[in-house]
Design an enzyme around this catalytic site. Structure first.
Site, short mmCIF file in Angstrom:
data_model
loop_
_atom_site.label_atom_id
_atom_site.label_comp_id
_atom_site.label_asym_id
_atom_site.label_seq_id
_atom_site.Cartn_x
_atom_site.Cartn_y
_atom_site.Cartn_z
N GLU A 42 -5.30 38.69 -75.43
CA GLU A 42 -4.30 39.67 -76.06
C GLU A 42 -3.42 39.29 -76.63
OE1 GLU A 42 -2.81 38.39 -71.98
OE2 GLU A 42 -4.75 38.52 -72.88
N VAL A 67 -17.57 40.42 -75.40
CA VAL A 67 -19.04 40.46 -75.51
C VAL A 67 -19.99 40.67 -74.28
CG1 VAL A 67 -18.82 40.18 -78.17
CG2 VAL A 67 -19.46 38.33 -76.26
N LYS A 132 -25.68 24.21 -87.16
CA LYS A 132 -26.14 23.48 -85.97
C LYS A 132 -27.28 24.30 -85.05
CE LYS A 132 -21.63 21.17 -85.33
NZ LYS A 132 -21.11 21.55 -86.48
N TYR A 140 -24.63 24.14 -77.99
CA TYR A 140 -24.03 25.17 -78.57
C TYR A 140 -24.94 25.57 -79.71
CZ TYR A 140 -21.30 26.99 -82.53
OH TYR A 140 -20.99 27.61 -83.81
N GLY A 175 -11.06 23.51 -93.02
CA GLY A 175 -9.62 24.02 -92.54
C GLY A 175 -9.55 24.73 -91.19
N ARG A 177 -10.07 25.66 -87.36
CA ARG A 177 -9.72 25.01 -86.04
C ARG A 177 -10.70 24.27 -85.37
NH1 ARG A 177 -7.77 29.78 -82.53
NH2 ARG A 177 -9.68 30.97 -83.45
N VAL A 180 -13.06 18.58 -89.05
CA VAL A 180 -12.65 17.31 -89.22
C VAL A 180 -11.52 17.15 -90.08
CG1 VAL A 180 -14.08 16.94 -91.30
CG2 VAL A 180 -13.67 14.71 -89.80
N THR A 196 -16.76 8.37 -87.24
CA THR A 196 -17.96 8.40 -86.16
C THR A 196 -19.21 7.68 -86.78
OG1 THR A 196 -18.70 10.67 -87.07
CG2 THR A 196 -17.62 10.58 -85.02
#
Length: 338
Positions: A42, A67, A132, A140, A175, A177, A180, A196
């Site tokens: 919210e 969902v 991925k 994920y 860019g 969230r 990298v 890495t």
């Protein structure tokens, strides 16, 4: 594409993609009858309402829900004709630690969206995926692969409904969230940018390009396609050089669940992949969708057998100067290397 009778709902609509998509939608189609932002936070909805005040955007609605809740989805989808499914849990380390939570949202939530669309009057559905999900090695990616399969297979049970399900799959959004580039921009203040693996590569797409791809898919999909854009790659080491040429760059090793190179089309997918010009499309292997393309008079150009679309072998790579330009354009217009 949209007119004064169109009604669209976007799940996860308060995220980075959702905000950009809604902004473009309202700008390009101000006559659209209703746009519903469906999400569970919210506070983010309130913040988005400040960006899109009701007196300026009376067609915009905010609908709290998850969902995971099929009944709530059905209620939200009343009189909706178009759905963009962007809701997902996305952080790779969090998925490894909390696997059932990702399964509940990314897999069972996707099935809830499918069933709720079948139960209502929805006509077009586009679901967002990720690189991925191709040959996944982390949870994920595995949940997003399951989600992709659910949406594609939903075309098999639509019956006589005027309803099409398709998927768009793309790489790292510049860019966004947790990605990298914002991480390096913040860490550059400390003078240290942890890398890495110096050979690690990733696909790159801007938020605007991702939004345009979804609009294109909504207009052109016949149902059953998994669309993949033709986009450049970058080396993580080049991103670090672009942002912090004077920073220390220690090698810290690959994190659990990470690949050195990402894939969007595997060689096993090549037998059912076609080239549509700006995009590839992975079609169901039974040939049903390819027949739809041919019967519609659309040009179908299969890729070569064994073709793979990998961020490490991609012929299109961004250099350091190009990365700096794109960071200023899409992430921070005041950016300067440190």
């Amino acid at each position: 594409m949209f007119n004064s009778d169109s009604r669209l709902l976007i799940t996860g609509g308060t995220g980075s993609f959702g905000r950009a998509f809604v902004a473009r939608l309202l700008h390009n189609f101000p006559e659209i009858k209703r746009v519903v932002v469906f999400s569970r936070d919210e506070l983010k909805q309130w913040e988005m309402q400040q960006q899109f005040p009701a007196h300026e955007y009376p067609q915009l609605r905010f609908f709290l829900g998850d969902v995971r809740d099929r009944d709530r989805l059905r209620r939200a989808l009343e009189r909706i004709d178009t759905v963009v499914h962007a809701a997902a849990l996305k952080q790779v380390p969090a998925a490894e630690y909390n696997p059932i939570e990702f399964i509940n949202t990314n897999v069972l939530g996707a099935e809830n969206v499918v069933q709720a669309c079948l139960d209502t009057d929805v006509k077009r559905v586009v679901a967002l995926s990720t690189d991925k999900a191709a040959a996944p090695i982390n949870l994920y990616g595995a949940t997003k692969l399951c989600s992709d399969k659910l949406f594609i297979a939903a075309n098999n049970i639509r019956g006589t409904r005027d309803l099409r399900f398709s998927v768009v799959r793309y790489g790292n959004v510049m860019g966004s969230r947790g990605s990298v580039i914002p991480f390096f921009l913040e860490r550059s203040k400390s003078g240290v940018l942890p890398i890495t693996d110096p050979s690690m590569t990733r696909f790159n797409i801007s938020l605007q390009e991702g939004v345009e791809m979804v609009f294109w898919s909504l207009e052109n999909a016949l149902g059953g396609e998994l669309f993949v854009p033709k986009i450049p790659s970058y080396r993580i080491s080049d991103v670090a050089e672009a942002i912090g040429p004077n920073c220390e760059k220690p090698i810290v090793g690959v994190r659990p669940g990470e690949k050195i190179h990402e894939e969007m089309i595997t060689s096993s997918d090549s037998f059912s992949t076609i080239d549509l010009g700006p995009y590839f499309a992975i079609l169901p292997s039974d040939g049903s969708v390819q027949c739809l393309y041919e019967s519609a008079g659309l040009q179908v150009k299969p890729v070569e057998h064994g073709f793979a679309y990998n961020s490490g072998t991609n012929p299109n790579f961004l250099g350091v100067d190009q990365l700096r330009h794109l960071i200023r354009e899409h992430v921070d217009n005041s950016f300067h290397p440190v």
